[in-house]
Scaffold this active site. Structure first.
Site, short mmCIF file in Angstrom:
data_model
loop_
_atom_site.label_atom_id
_atom_site.label_comp_id
_atom_site.label_asym_id
_atom_site.label_seq_id
_atom_site.Cartn_x
_atom_site.Cartn_y
_atom_site.Cartn_z
N GLU A 278 0.82 -1.20 0.00
CA GLU A 278 0.00 0.00 0.00
C GLU A 278 0.86 1.26 0.00
O GLU A 278 1.92 1.30 0.62
CB GLU A 278 -0.96 -0.01 1.19
CG GLU A 278 -1.97 -1.15 1.06
CD GLU A 278 -3.00 -1.21 2.17
OE1 GLU A 278 -4.05 -1.82 1.93
OE2 GLU A 278 -2.77 -0.65 3.26
N CYS B 39 -1.19 6.08 10.02
CA CYS B 39 0.03 5.45 10.51
C CYS B 39 -0.27 4.16 11.26
O CYS B 39 -1.10 4.13 12.16
CB CYS B 39 0.75 6.43 11.44
SG CYS B 39 2.27 5.80 12.15
#
Length: 393
Positions: free
Chosen positions: A114, A364
């Protein structure tokens, strides 16, 4: 100009064994930094400057068709088509967040990694993956729960930047900024893939590549200390360190590599890096994920300040981003505020990172991809009855 009659080289010229499948495979020019690209063109009987021309077409204009490179003569174009290609990994899925963040699932063989585009008022940051999965097993990170399969090739790392630049360049939407910053904070531990990460970094900063300033290219590491020394000797980029705990007993639990390279060893390596680096302007970024009642007490803030007193740094406090099956909770805003105030009282520049893209699992610690786990980590968890996270894609 008289054309050379030098025979076209085999497809293994200037490409490492890791990036070559067999002798009949075409050379992917995205696997080559400028030095390697020039070596290839010299081996073809061409002048080195031809490599610079080709790199400009590839990285400045995001072209992958030799026939579109109009200042390259037809004979050379024909040679290149015989032995080379420009092949970036394809996007298999795109997700857009309400805050403007875009996450792409990038197909690498039969698996996916990703890549995340994060636009802001004054910049646009691309978060890039370096491995399929991750071997480090940090307990609070979704990627780590997927296990590890392999390192990404140079073309698969720089190809994420190329693909994103091409997509963003084609978008006509208001406010879509070109990529100004790249952070190696996606899936994987970059320092466990230095053979491919270093050439990719060189291309990012090369004037004939993406031309990014070394201060706008950041590598994040959890503390592979010997590789940190190698990185410092090879290329100068900004450094972010994934610390996440003020003491070894806590870090041993949530960042297991600490059992091999403890906090003292890690910070010694960081200070050696700072001494050699211009990109960091004398200090590094410390990343510290805020886990409720794990590492977020006022006492631990004092411990962190003491731990970092000899390491020039700014501190990013990162509210933990949840993923299915995780055993942690996000620190409350009040605990984060108290923690931050303690650090600022010690004189540390302290920022609470704004969460971006969490509605599409792009924040994150949330990247998961699609990983065929060679470590059998997920199988071991099932046998032990531990929770297993669900893939985001």
């Amino acid at each position: 100009m008289t054309q050379s009659t030098t025979p076209a080289p085999s497809a293994s010229v200037a490409v490492s064994k890791e990036n070559t499948v067999n002798q009949k495979t075409k050379i992917n020019l995205l696997d080559l930094n400028r030095k390697q690209m020039r070596e290839l063109f010299v081996s073809m009987g061409e002048k080195p400057f031809r490599a610079d021309q080709i790199m400009k077409w590839i990285y400045h204009y995001c072209y992958d068709d030799f026939d579109q490179m109009t200042d390259i003569n037809k004979v050379l174009r024909a040679k290149l088509k015989e032995i080379a290609e420009i092949k970036a990994p394809e996007v298999s899925e795109e997700q857009r967040s309400a805050d403007g963040t875009i996450k792409w699932a990038i197909k690498v063989g039969s698996q996916q990694v990703e890549t995340v585009y994060i636009p802001e008022d004054d910049r646009a940051t691309l978060c890039v993956s370096s491995q399929v999965g991750c071997a480090l097993e940090c307990k609070f990170c979704s990627t780590a729960q997927q296990g590890f399969n392999r390192n990404l090739k140079v073309s698969e790392i720089i190809g994420q930047v190329w693909r994103a630049a091409k997509i963003i360049g084609a978008l006509k939407e208001t406010g879509r900024r070109p990529i100004t910053n790249v952070v190696m904070m996606g899936m994987g531990e970059p320092l466990l893939n230095l053979n491919n990460v270093i050439p990719a970094l060189e291309i990012m900063m090369d004037d004939f590549g993406f031309g990014l300033s070394k201060r706008r290219v950041t590598v994040s590491t959890s503390g592979v200390v010997p590789a940190l020394d190698k990185l410092a000797d090879a290329v100068d980029v900004a450094l972010a360190i994934s610390l996440h705990a003020p003491t070894d007993d806590i870090r041993d639990e949530i960042v297991p590599i600490n059992k091999k390279y403890n906090i003292e060893m890690f910070l010694d390596g960081v200070r050696r890096y700072i001494a050699k680096s211009n990109a960091n302007q004398g200090r590094v970024t410390v990343e510290y994920v805020m886990l409720d009642h794990i590492n977020d007490s006022t006492e631990q803030a004092h411990q962190l300040a003491e731990c970092l007193k000899d390491t020039p740094c700014k501190i990013n406090l990162i509210p933990w981003n949840p993923f299915p099956g995780a055993p942690y909770g996000r620190s409350s805003n009040s605990r984060i505020d108290r923690f931050s105030k303690v650090l600022m009282e010690y004189g540390f520049t302290t920022i609470v990172r704004k969460t971006r893209g969490d509605d599409i699992d792009a924040a994150c610690g949330q990247l998961a991809g699609d990983v065929i786990d060679r470590t059998k980590r997920t199988l071991k968890k099932r046998l032990q009855g531990e929770p297993i996270s669900v893939k985001a894609v």
